[in-house]
Write a protein that holds these residues in place. Structure first.
Motif, PDB file in Angstrom:
ATOM      1  N   ALA B  62       0.840  -1.202   0.000  1.00 20.09           N
ATOM      2  CA  ALA B  62       0.000   0.000   0.000  1.00 20.09           C
ATOM      3  C   ALA B  62       0.875   1.251   0.000  1.00 20.09           C
ATOM      4  CB  ALA B  62      -0.941   0.002   1.202  1.00 20.09           C
ATOM      5  N   ALA B  63       2.045   1.187   0.656  1.00 14.27           N
ATOM      6  CA  ALA B  63       2.960   2.328   0.634  1.00 14.27           C
ATOM      7  C   ALA B  63       3.439   2.596  -0.792  1.00 14.27           C
ATOM      8  CB  ALA B  63       4.145   2.083   1.567  1.00 14.27           C
ATOM      9  N   LEU B  65       1.720   1.930  -3.536  1.00 15.71           N
ATOM     10  CA  LEU B  65       0.557   2.553  -4.204  1.00 15.71           C
ATOM     11  C   LEU B  65       0.432   4.020  -3.824  1.00 15.71           C
ATOM     12  CD1 LEU B  65      -2.491   0.117  -3.934  1.00 15.71           C
ATOM     13  CD2 LEU B  65      -0.790   0.296  -5.746  1.00 15.71           C
ATOM     14  N   SER B  66       0.651   4.298  -2.535  1.00 12.96           N
ATOM     15  CA  SER B  66       0.375   5.653  -2.045  1.00 12.96           C
ATOM     16  C   SER B  66       1.448   6.639  -2.493  1.00 12.96           C
ATOM     17  CB  SER B  66       0.238   5.674  -0.521  1.00 12.96           C
ATOM     18  OG  SER B  66       1.506   5.628   0.096  1.00 12.96           O
ATOM     19  N   ASN B  67       2.559   6.127  -3.034  1.00 13.46           N
ATOM     20  CA  ASN B  67       3.583   7.017  -3.588  1.00 13.46           C
ATOM     21  C   ASN B  67       3.584   7.027  -5.106  1.00 13.46           C
ATOM     22  OD1 ASN B  67       4.745   7.915  -1.115  1.00 13.46           O
ATOM     23  ND2 ASN B  67       5.800   5.959  -0.893  1.00 13.46           N
ATOM     24  N   CYS B  68       2.659   6.278  -5.705  1.00 14.58           N
ATOM     25  CA  CYS B  68       2.708   6.048  -7.150  1.00 14.58           C
ATOM     26  C   CYS B  68       1.571   6.755  -7.892  1.00 14.58           C
ATOM     27  CB  CYS B  68       2.633   4.548  -7.440  1.00 14.58           C
ATOM     28  SG  CYS B  68       2.583   4.183  -9.200  1.00 14.58           S
ATOM     29  N   PRO B  69       1.919   7.746  -8.738  1.00 13.93           N
ATOM     30  CA  PRO B  69       0.879   8.466  -9.484  1.00 13.93           C
ATOM     31  C   PRO B  69       0.449   7.759 -10.772  1.00 13.93           C
ATOM     32  CG  PRO B  69       3.017   9.441  -9.927  1.00 13.93           C
ATOM     33  CD  PRO B  69       3.270   8.283  -8.985  1.00 13.93           C
ATOM     34  N   ALA B  71      -1.545   5.150 -12.667  1.00 12.08           N
ATOM     35  CA  ALA B  71      -2.697   4.265 -12.429  1.00 12.08           C
ATOM     36  C   ALA B  71      -2.479   2.878 -13.030  1.00 12.08           C
ATOM     37  CB  ALA B  71      -3.979   4.891 -12.975  1.00 12.08           C
ATOM     38  N   ARG B  74      -0.486   1.004 -10.543  1.00 14.78           N
ATOM     39  CA  ARG B  74      -1.318   0.695  -9.372  1.00 14.78           C
ATOM     40  C   ARG B  74      -2.260  -0.471  -9.652  1.00 14.78           C
ATOM     41  NH1 ARG B  74      -2.244   6.493  -8.785  1.00 14.78           N
ATOM     42  NH2 ARG B  74      -4.344   6.125  -9.539  1.00 14.78           N
ATOM     43  N   ARG B  75      -2.844  -0.466 -10.862  1.00 16.90           N
ATOM     44  CA  ARG B  75      -3.799  -1.545 -11.212  1.00 16.90           C
ATOM     45  C   ARG B  75      -3.141  -2.917 -11.136  1.00 16.90           C
ATOM     46  NH1 ARG B  75      -6.665   1.802 -14.410  1.00 16.90           N
ATOM     47  NH2 ARG B  75      -4.959   1.915 -15.910  1.00 16.90           N
ATOM     48  N   VAL B  78      -1.940  -3.438  -7.022  1.00 12.55           N
ATOM     49  CA  VAL B  78      -2.987  -3.645  -6.007  1.00 12.55           C
ATOM     50  C   VAL B  78      -3.325  -5.126  -5.861  1.00 12.55           C
ATOM     51  CG1 VAL B  78      -5.030  -3.394  -7.500  1.00 12.55           C
ATOM     52  CG2 VAL B  78      -5.132  -2.620  -5.119  1.00 12.55           C
ATOM     53  N   GLN B  79      -3.036  -5.906  -6.912  1.00  5.46           N
ATOM     54  CA  GLN B  79      -3.292  -7.353  -6.861  1.00  5.46           C
ATOM     55  C   GLN B  79      -2.549  -8.008  -5.698  1.00  5.46           C
ATOM     56  OE1 GLN B  79      -5.443  -9.092  -9.061  1.00  5.46           O
ATOM     57  NE2 GLN B  79      -5.158 -10.642  -7.467  1.00  5.46           N
ATOM     58  N   ILE B  81      -2.011  -6.718  -2.766  1.00  4.26           N
ATOM     59  CA  ILE B  81      -2.767  -6.490  -1.532  1.00  4.26           C
ATOM     60  C   ILE B  81      -3.949  -7.463  -1.468  1.00  4.26           C
ATOM     61  CG2 ILE B  81      -4.129  -4.797  -0.235  1.00  4.26           C
ATOM     62  CD1 ILE B  81      -2.345  -2.607  -1.430  1.00  4.26           C
ATOM     63  N   ARG B 137       7.823   3.220   2.541  1.00  2.00           N
ATOM     64  CA  ARG B 137       7.044   4.448   2.797  1.00  2.00           C
ATOM     65  C   ARG B 137       7.790   5.688   2.329  1.00  2.00           C
ATOM     66  NH1 ARG B 137       4.952   2.720   8.313  1.00  2.00           N
ATOM     67  NH2 ARG B 137       2.838   2.035   7.804  1.00  2.00           N
TER      68      ARG B 137
END
Lengths: 237, 237
Positions: B62-63, B65-69, B71, B74-75, B78-79, B81, B137
């Motif tokens: 998730a860290a 994802l939260s630093n990654c602009p 998409a 991220r798609r 996220v798998q 997680i 992070r």
């Protein structure tokens, strides 16, 4: 200062909901948009600027996940990222809210390119949205969850758009309004999780008042976003 | 210092893969586990301690994802997680890797309660795992992705467990080994995304050497985790 007794769960929820009075549904720029007084340029400006908020949302939601050690909460919250970014899992496919927003932009006459390259996004819009993402990154995850509760007020503003835009702006193809349609039900489901976490976590009066301050911060962010667009595109009388 | 020319994409990948020589598959504690020399107490100690790493993984992801602009990234990411936390989307349901790890623990004779309350986790294990999460992070997301590339070496260690444990430890019910089975294929898919991002992002020689240092950091973390368990549970000759 004497310690005030904590509000009951119902009273605390009522206090949170009363913050709706400061929602940007009452901002002059939004009132203009939703009463049919906006020009195509103002509508396009709103869609293009608001796109910066749209793409920040999954990053903000990932920040919540990355601060949250509770797998049950994460399992619910990750749905927000899937909703925005889109996904294809098993036989289920969703192009995602960000793509739906781009389709809205195209329906208003913007090119995909000028939406995603952020050329129309004004500085004050970035600052306000970045403040939201940074708050989520640096705060305990329950506070970040609380800051999302402006979504309690979102179905109303989306329904206003769905009710008024086709009449006032018939030149916008109605398929472009799909984003608003899907967010009405998604926001309701999201509120349920966010509100439960907030009511469970903020239990003393001091914590409850902190929760109201956090919600006010988010309302201020949304209001500042509308100010930024009003300053750039003007508000018609 | 003269600037060295960048490695080709193939050479850079070969340099990354050569780091496998420092993978904890060669750590005395792991060698003991996978050659049938561990006692039930040592195996349970390993499973209970390693659980702390397991639950850190989705937070680490998730860290990213939260630093990654981006998409698209991220798609895919996220798998991971979803794989660990589990999900139910459309008709597809997965209990998740964390639950599979708990099942492994139960198969070795641990109670669910003593796994999830982390009572067996030694301090040095926490420090090493926390170093990984904090790196993810605070670093650019491409560096966090690079640090995950020890998964290039993971299928081998899982296959070793699947091949040897049933023979050496027949008292562990084979259903308990499901985690290792599912990670063999998941790790291969994950490596594909992580490696592509790393090969694309680290392109100058200085950057490529930075990537090797990052991978070494992660190898050091995994090695320190094994040290922590060896110090607590001992290594049999």
């Amino acid at each position: 200062m004497p310690t005030e007794p904590a509000w009951s769960r119902d009273e605390f929820e009522a206090q949170l909901r009363s913050k709706g009075a400061a929602y940007h549904i009452y901002h002059p720029f939004n009132v203009m948009l939703n009463t049919g007084k906006a020009t195509p340029e103002q509508i396009r400006g709103w869609v293009a600027n608001r796109f910066y908020y749209q793409i920040a949302i999954p990053v903000k939601d990932a920040a919540v996940l990355s601060n949250c050690p509770d797998a049950d909460v994460r399992r619910g919250w990750v749905q927000r990222i899937l909703d925005h970014d889109g996904f294809e899992i098993g036989g289920t496919r969703d192009a995602g809210g960000t793509e739906a927003w781009i389709q809205l932009g195209i329906a208003t006459g913007l090119a995909r390119e000028e939406i995603i390259d952020l050329r129309h996004v004004v500085p004050a819009m970035r600052f306000a949205v970045d403040a939201y993402v940074n708050f989520a990154r640096r705060s305990p995850w329950q506070e970040a969850v609380c800051s999302s509760l402006t979504e309690m007020f979102a179905p109303e503003i989306h329904k206003q758009r769905l009710a008024n835009w086709p009449e006032h702006y018939p030149w916008i193809e109605s398929g472009g309004l799909q984003y608003f349609r899907q967010r009405v039900s998604q926001a309701r489901r999201d509120v349920e999780q966010g509100l439960t976490i907030t009511l469970d976590h903020f239990t003393t009066r001091a914590q409850q008042e902190r929760a109201l301050d956090i919600l006010q911060l988010k309302l201020d962010i949304l209001w500042a976003m509308s100010d930024a667009m009003a300053n750039r595109y003007g508000v018609n009388p």
